[in-house]
Design a protein around this motif. Structure first.
Motif, short mmCIF file in Angstrom:
data_model
loop_
_atom_site.label_atom_id
_atom_site.label_comp_id
_atom_site.label_asym_id
_atom_site.label_seq_id
_atom_site.Cartn_x
_atom_site.Cartn_y
_atom_site.Cartn_z
N THR A 129 0.83 -1.21 0.00
CA THR A 129 0.00 0.00 0.00
C THR A 129 0.86 1.25 0.00
N LEU A 130 1.95 1.22 0.73
CA LEU A 130 2.84 2.39 0.78
C LEU A 130 3.47 2.66 -0.59
N ALA A 131 3.71 1.60 -1.32
CA ALA A 131 4.31 1.75 -2.65
C ALA A 131 3.28 2.13 -3.71
N ASN A 132 2.01 2.14 -3.31
CA ASN A 132 0.96 2.41 -4.30
C ASN A 132 -0.04 3.47 -3.82
N GLY A 133 0.50 4.54 -3.24
CA GLY A 133 -0.31 5.71 -2.97
C GLY A 133 -1.01 5.79 -1.63
N ALA A 134 -0.55 5.04 -0.63
CA ALA A 134 -1.19 5.13 0.69
C ALA A 134 -1.15 6.57 1.20
N ASP A 135 -2.27 7.02 1.73
CA ASP A 135 -2.38 8.37 2.27
C ASP A 135 -1.94 8.35 3.73
N LEU A 136 -0.75 8.86 4.02
CA LEU A 136 -0.19 8.81 5.36
C LEU A 136 -1.00 9.62 6.36
N LYS A 137 -1.81 10.55 5.88
CA LYS A 137 -2.64 11.36 6.77
C LYS A 137 -4.02 10.75 7.01
N SER A 138 -4.29 9.65 6.33
CA SER A 138 -5.57 8.98 6.50
C SER A 138 -5.68 8.43 7.93
N VAL A 139 -6.89 8.49 8.50
CA VAL A 139 -7.09 8.02 9.88
C VAL A 139 -8.25 7.04 9.97
N ASN A 140 -8.20 6.20 11.00
CA ASN A 140 -9.26 5.23 11.25
C ASN A 140 -10.40 5.87 12.04
N ARG A 141 -11.36 5.07 12.46
CA ARG A 141 -12.53 5.63 13.14
C ARG A 141 -12.19 6.24 14.50
N TYR A 142 -11.02 5.91 15.02
CA TYR A 142 -10.58 6.51 16.28
C TYR A 142 -9.70 7.75 16.05
N GLY A 143 -9.56 8.12 14.79
CA GLY A 143 -8.75 9.28 14.47
C GLY A 143 -7.26 9.00 14.49
N GLY A 144 -6.89 7.74 14.41
CA GLY A 144 -5.48 7.37 14.47
C GLY A 144 -4.89 7.02 13.12
N THR A 145 -3.64 7.33 12.91
CA THR A 145 -2.92 6.91 11.71
C THR A 145 -2.60 5.42 11.82
N ALA A 146 -2.03 4.86 10.78
CA ALA A 146 -1.67 3.44 10.81
C ALA A 146 -0.60 3.15 11.87
N LEU A 147 0.18 4.14 12.21
CA LEU A 147 1.25 3.96 13.19
C LEU A 147 0.70 3.69 14.59
N ILE A 148 -0.37 4.37 14.97
CA ILE A 148 -0.84 4.30 16.35
C ILE A 148 -1.32 2.90 16.75
N PRO A 149 -2.23 2.25 16.00
CA PRO A 149 -2.61 0.89 16.40
C PRO A 149 -1.46 -0.11 16.26
N ALA A 150 -0.55 0.14 15.35
CA ALA A 150 0.62 -0.75 15.24
C ALA A 150 1.42 -0.72 16.53
N ALA A 151 1.56 0.49 17.11
CA ALA A 151 2.26 0.64 18.38
C ALA A 151 1.46 0.00 19.51
N HIS A 152 0.17 0.18 19.47
CA HIS A 152 -0.73 -0.40 20.49
C HIS A 152 -0.59 -1.92 20.54
N TYR A 153 -0.65 -2.57 19.38
CA TYR A 153 -0.66 -4.03 19.34
C TYR A 153 0.73 -4.66 19.37
N GLY A 154 1.76 -3.85 19.44
CA GLY A 154 3.11 -4.40 19.55
C GLY A 154 3.68 -4.95 18.27
N HIS A 155 3.27 -4.40 17.13
CA HIS A 155 3.79 -4.86 15.83
C HIS A 155 5.11 -4.13 15.53
N VAL A 156 6.19 -4.69 16.02
CA VAL A 156 7.48 -4.00 15.95
C VAL A 156 7.90 -3.70 14.52
N GLU A 157 7.84 -4.70 13.65
CA GLU A 157 8.29 -4.50 12.28
C GLU A 157 7.40 -3.50 11.55
N THR A 158 6.11 -3.55 11.83
CA THR A 158 5.19 -2.61 11.21
C THR A 158 5.51 -1.18 11.63
#
Length: 240
Positions: A129-158
């Protein structure tokens, strides 16, 4: 018998009536053909979403070749790409993205393939998705970017992949939490979350940025007895 001055001819109204019946029949036949074609297209689109959800990349490829639409959605607003992403099916996701699927298209839960891949730690799909136009400012229903839930769930590589982009490391969601706060508040304080805290601090996350109630990451970590994280935050705070 002569009719309308022409021997043996049928009355004009009968001829016009016959032509009208024939025209109506032809229109009806073409309408049936068009309807059948549309139904088949709809069926193929539905089959594409189902195949993507199963991760059946071969069927996905065949349906795409037959003209199934990557823009079609099911009753929950999911595209085939989202269906593939929910299941973590990399090959199907790759085929759909190559066919032009929108990595930012959201379903009724406000998930996109990009956001969902980040939240679930599906790093291979995230990279696609990052290689094909992912919108880094896009947010989920909690207003979080993709980084925030990745940190929450402990996805280190993500988290590591996301920190290699221009995503806002200190973005605040609707709960008033940054990725750093979410890793601490919702994390378990173990090695994975400690490593994520280290990566976030190394990437420039503000160690003293408080939550909506004014509580800092350090205070949250101390309250939860997250010794390793406390040590890192204290060091980062001192350096700043």
């Amino acid at each position: 018998m002569a009719v309308d001055g022409i021997p043996g001819a049928r009355p004009l109204h009968r001829r016009f009536a016959a032509r009208s019946v024939l025209a109506a029949a032809l229109v009806g036949a073409f309408a049936m053909i068009d309807a059948a074609s549309a139904q088949q297209a709809t069926g193929d689109d539905r089959a594409l979403i189902d195949a993507a959800a199963r991760g059946d990349a071969a069927v996905v490829a065949r349906l795409l070749e037959a003209g199934a639409s990557v823009r079609a959605r099911d009753g929950t607003g999911r595209t085939a790409l989202l269906a593939a992403t929910y299941g973590g099916h990399v090959a199907a996701a790759r085929a759909l993205i190559a066919a032009g699927a929108d990595v930012n298209a959201k379903d009724d839960q406000e998930n996109s393939a990009y956001l969902l891949a980040g939240a679930r730690g599906f790093t291979a799909i995230l990279r696609l998705t990052l290689a094909n136009g992912a919108d880094l400012k896009s947010v989920n229903r909690y207003g979080g970017t993709a980084l925030i839930p990745a940190a929450h769930y402990g996805h280190v590589e993500t988290v590591r992949v996301m920190l290699g982009t221009a995503v806002d490391v200190d973005h605040v969601n609707k709960l008033g939490w940054t990725a750093l706060l979410e890793a601490i508040i919702l994390g378990d304080g173990g090695p994975r979350h400690a490593e994520i805290v280290r990566l976030l601090l190394e990437a420039g996350a503000a160690p003293g940025k408080p939550d909506g109630q004014g509580v800092t990451p350090l205070e949250h970590a101390r309250k939860r007895g997250q010794t390793d994280i406390v040590r890192m935050l204290e060091a980062a705070t001192t350096r700043r």
